[in-house]
Design an enzyme around this catalytic site. Structure first.
Site, PDB file in Angstrom:
ATOM      1  N   CYS A 172      -4.569   2.612  -3.245  1.00 27.51           N
ATOM      2  CA  CYS A 172      -3.913   3.025  -2.968  1.00 27.51           C
ATOM      3  C   CYS A 172      -2.313   2.605  -2.727  1.00 27.51           C
ATOM      4  O   CYS A 172      -1.509   2.353  -1.997  1.00 27.51           O
ATOM      5  CB  CYS A 172      -3.770   3.067  -1.818  1.00 27.51           C
ATOM      6  N   LYS A 175     -10.762  -0.378  10.957  1.00 23.85           N
ATOM      7  CA  LYS A 175     -10.318  -1.838   9.922  1.00 23.85           C
ATOM      8  C   LYS A 175     -11.195  -2.852  11.174  1.00 23.85           C
ATOM      9  O   LYS A 175     -10.862  -4.110  10.134  1.00 23.85           O
ATOM     10  CB  LYS A 175      -9.165  -2.166   8.878  1.00 23.85           C
ATOM     11  N   HIS A 224       0.550  -0.937  -0.217  1.00 20.88           N
ATOM     12  CA  HIS A 224       0.235   0.115   0.302  1.00 20.88           C
ATOM     13  C   HIS A 224       0.659   1.326   0.293  1.00 20.88           C
ATOM     14  O   HIS A 224       2.112   1.401   0.657  1.00 20.88           O
ATOM     15  CB  HIS A 224      -0.773  -0.237   1.031  1.00 20.88           C
ATOM     16  N   GLN A 254      -4.040  -5.230   7.733  1.00 24.37           N
ATOM     17  CA  GLN A 254      -5.261  -6.650   6.329  1.00 24.37           C
ATOM     18  C   GLN A 254      -5.004  -7.422   7.688  1.00 24.37           C
ATOM     19  O   GLN A 254      -6.279  -8.139   7.178  1.00 24.37           O
ATOM     20  CB  GLN A 254      -4.595  -6.877   5.404  1.00 24.37           C
ATOM     21  N   ASP A 261       3.776  -4.491   7.712  1.00 27.27           N
ATOM     22  CA  ASP A 261       2.047  -3.426   7.642  1.00 27.27           C
ATOM     23  C   ASP A 261       0.985  -4.729   7.876  1.00 27.27           C
ATOM     24  O   ASP A 261       1.263  -5.323   7.102  1.00 27.27           O
ATOM     25  CB  ASP A 261       2.556  -2.653   6.566  1.00 27.27           C
TER      26      ASP A 261
HETATM   27  C1  PLP Z   1      -2.237  -3.062   3.354  1.00 28.04           C
HETATM   28  C2  PLP Z   1      -2.994  -1.453   4.475  1.00 28.04           C
HETATM   29  N1  PLP Z   1      -2.055  -0.797   4.659  1.00 28.04           N
HETATM   30  C3  PLP Z   1      -2.290   0.655   4.955  1.00 28.04           C
HETATM   31  C4  PLP Z   1      -2.772   0.971   5.056  1.00 28.04           C
HETATM   32  C5  PLP Z   1      -3.524   2.384   5.557  1.00 28.04           C
HETATM   33  O1  PLP Z   1      -4.553   2.591   6.578  1.00 28.04           O
HETATM   34  P1  PLP Z   1      -4.005   3.738   7.499  1.00 28.04           P
HETATM   35  O2  PLP Z   1      -5.566   4.797   5.867  1.00 28.04           O
HETATM   36  O3  PLP Z   1      -5.461   3.660   7.744  1.00 28.04           O
HETATM   37  O4  PLP Z   1      -4.120   4.455   7.392  1.00 28.04           O
HETATM   38  C6  PLP Z   1      -3.822   0.019   4.463  1.00 28.04           C
HETATM   39  C7  PLP Z   1      -5.190   1.312   4.265  1.00 28.04           C
HETATM   40  O5  PLP Z   1      -5.928   0.467   3.192  1.00 28.04           O
HETATM   41  C8  PLP Z   1      -4.059  -0.881   4.090  1.00 28.04           C
HETATM   42  O6  PLP Z   1      -5.044  -1.414   3.473  1.00 28.04           O
END
Ligand code: PLP
Length: 404
Positions: free
Chosen positions: A360, A221, A120, A198, A195
């Site tokens: 994203c 989430k 992401h 998910q 990260d």
């Molecule tokens: C894999 C992953 N990492 C990071 C993020 C970023 O999350 P946030 O927008 O809550 O900071 C997302 C959001 O969709 C994501 O899917």
């Protein structure tokens, strides 16, 4: 069939009874944000009606109660991922957690970071930005199953300061072998950031087993409020970081010629925090625990396999998804001759919410999946049902017919 009372669960989520365009809402955009149960919504109201004060700064009773609410949430979250409470830093979201690390680790010209094409933007831009400082950034590729090419981690070398990778892709659903990558990186002396935005909402995560130095996730989430997230910092790296934000709460002694910073986790929690958000996230964790993460994971998997098999049978739909045993509850797809936004628009007309576009993750979607118009994405969670998937499949079939 889910191994828990899914009807009862659905009743806990008031928004699921909403109608969109005259149809019962089917919410398949859980990878973007989950819905919240009554227990969290009511809990936040309770907080403001009964607990609200600025913790730490005062010693009156209400401040003590607010502090207790905040620290008890930290304790719950620590237990949820098998960490120690002082390893849990509250931040705004996963994005802030990762950015924090990119500012707090002392990166210098000549340092090397390894990340991947599966990321992401939140786990990509903070590292690409460091190129301006002369930091080298390399990317591990993906294979035809949308899994990480493990050979790419052979380029971890003595100069590699950090290996930053996703535990679960928000596009392909791929679950990476975090334990193995973490070990490979540590064996070469690199630090590890994962990260887990998910994966923490969907499966049992044990940081002692995976053994990262840093792990990031977002409350929204996983049934919690917006504006609260977590950076897990392994105790063994305490003291290696520079401060991120400075000011109140992150200090223990201030003289005009010397500053003594607070211990972790206060060191990274400057200023008044999102106390009600942390409290709400604690309630979300209670809710997830009341069902059980193993049961949620089994339900997610069963539904995702059902969704995958259904979509696979529709002519004119291309799927971008990891293999069954290696994927989370996410399915990205394109419809021949249709832009992903048009697919999402048409599904919305029938009350079905999906994400569309680059999700994203533009380098992944454009350069690796070659989906120039982006992908549509259905993402599931504990309150979704087979009947909802049947409705989705029936509408998707209609859309493919429209586009010939
Ligand atoms: C894999 C992953 N990492 C990071 C993020 C970023 O999350 P946030 O927008 O809550 O900071 C997302 C959001 O969709 C994501 O899917």
């Amino acid at each position: 069939m889910a191994d828990f009372d899914i009807r009862g669960v659905r009743e806990d989520f008031p928004i699921l009874s909403k109608k969109i365009e005259g149809n019962q809402l089917v919410y398949f955009d859980n990878a973007a944000t989950s819905q919240r149960p009554r227990q969290v919504i009511d809990g936040i109201k309770y907080f403001y009606e009964n607990i609200n004060a600025n913790p730490i700064r005062s010693i009156h009773r209400l401040a003590e109660e607010a502090n207790e609410a905040y620290e008890s949430a930290r304790g719950k979250i620590a237990k949820f991922i098998n960490a120690y409470p002082d390893e849990i830093v509250f931040v705004k979201n996963a994005t802030e957690a990762i950015n924090l690390v990119s500012f707090a680790l002392p990166f210098d010209k000549g340092d090397h970071i390894l990340t991947t094409y599966l990321e992401h933007h939140s786990n990509l831009i903070p590292w690409l930005r460091l190129r301006d400082k002369g930091v080298g950034v390399d990317l591990v590729d993906i294979d035809q199953n949308f899994e990480l090419d493990m050979g790419g981690f052979n380029s971890v070398s003595e100069g590699t300061k950090l290996v930053a990778f996703t535990h679960g892709s928000n596009v392909t659903g791929t679950i990476t072998d975090a334990e193995r990558i973490s070990k490979l990186a540590h064996d070469s002396g690199a630090m590890v950031l994962i990260d887990a935005a998910q994966t923490v909402p969907h499966m049992k995560i044990d940081v002692k087993k995976i053994n990262p130095d840093f792990l990031a996730f977002s409350g929204h989430k996983m049934l919690g409020p917006f504006g609260i997230g977590v950076l897990y910092v392994n105790r063994r790296v305490f003291g290696r970081e520079k401060p991120f934000l400075t000011g109140g709460e992150m200090i223990s002694n201030v003289k005009m010629d010397s500053i003594k910073y607070a211990d972790m986790p206060g060191f990274f929690e400057a200023g008044t925090q999102n106390i009600e958000g942390a409290y709400g996230l604690g309630l979300a964790v209670d809710y997830l625990n009341s069902i059980g993460m193993d049961r949620i994971a089994a339900h997610d998997k069963e539904l995702t396999d059902y969704l995958y098999d259904g979509v696979k049978g529709i002519d004119g739909v291309h799927i971008y998804s990891g293999r069954s045993h290696e994927r989370g509850p996410i399915l990205s797809f394109t419809v021949k001759n249709a832009h992903s936004h048009d697919v999402a628009y048409l599904l919305n007309k029938k009350g079905i919410a999906v994400r569309s576009g680059f999700q994203c993750a533009q380098p992944l979607v454009e350069d690796k999946l070659h989906a120039v118009g982006g992908t549509a994405r259905a993402s599931l969670y504990l309150y979704n049902t087979q009947e909802e998937i049947d409705r989705f499949l029936s509408e998707l079939k209609n859309i493919t017919k429209m586009y010939g």
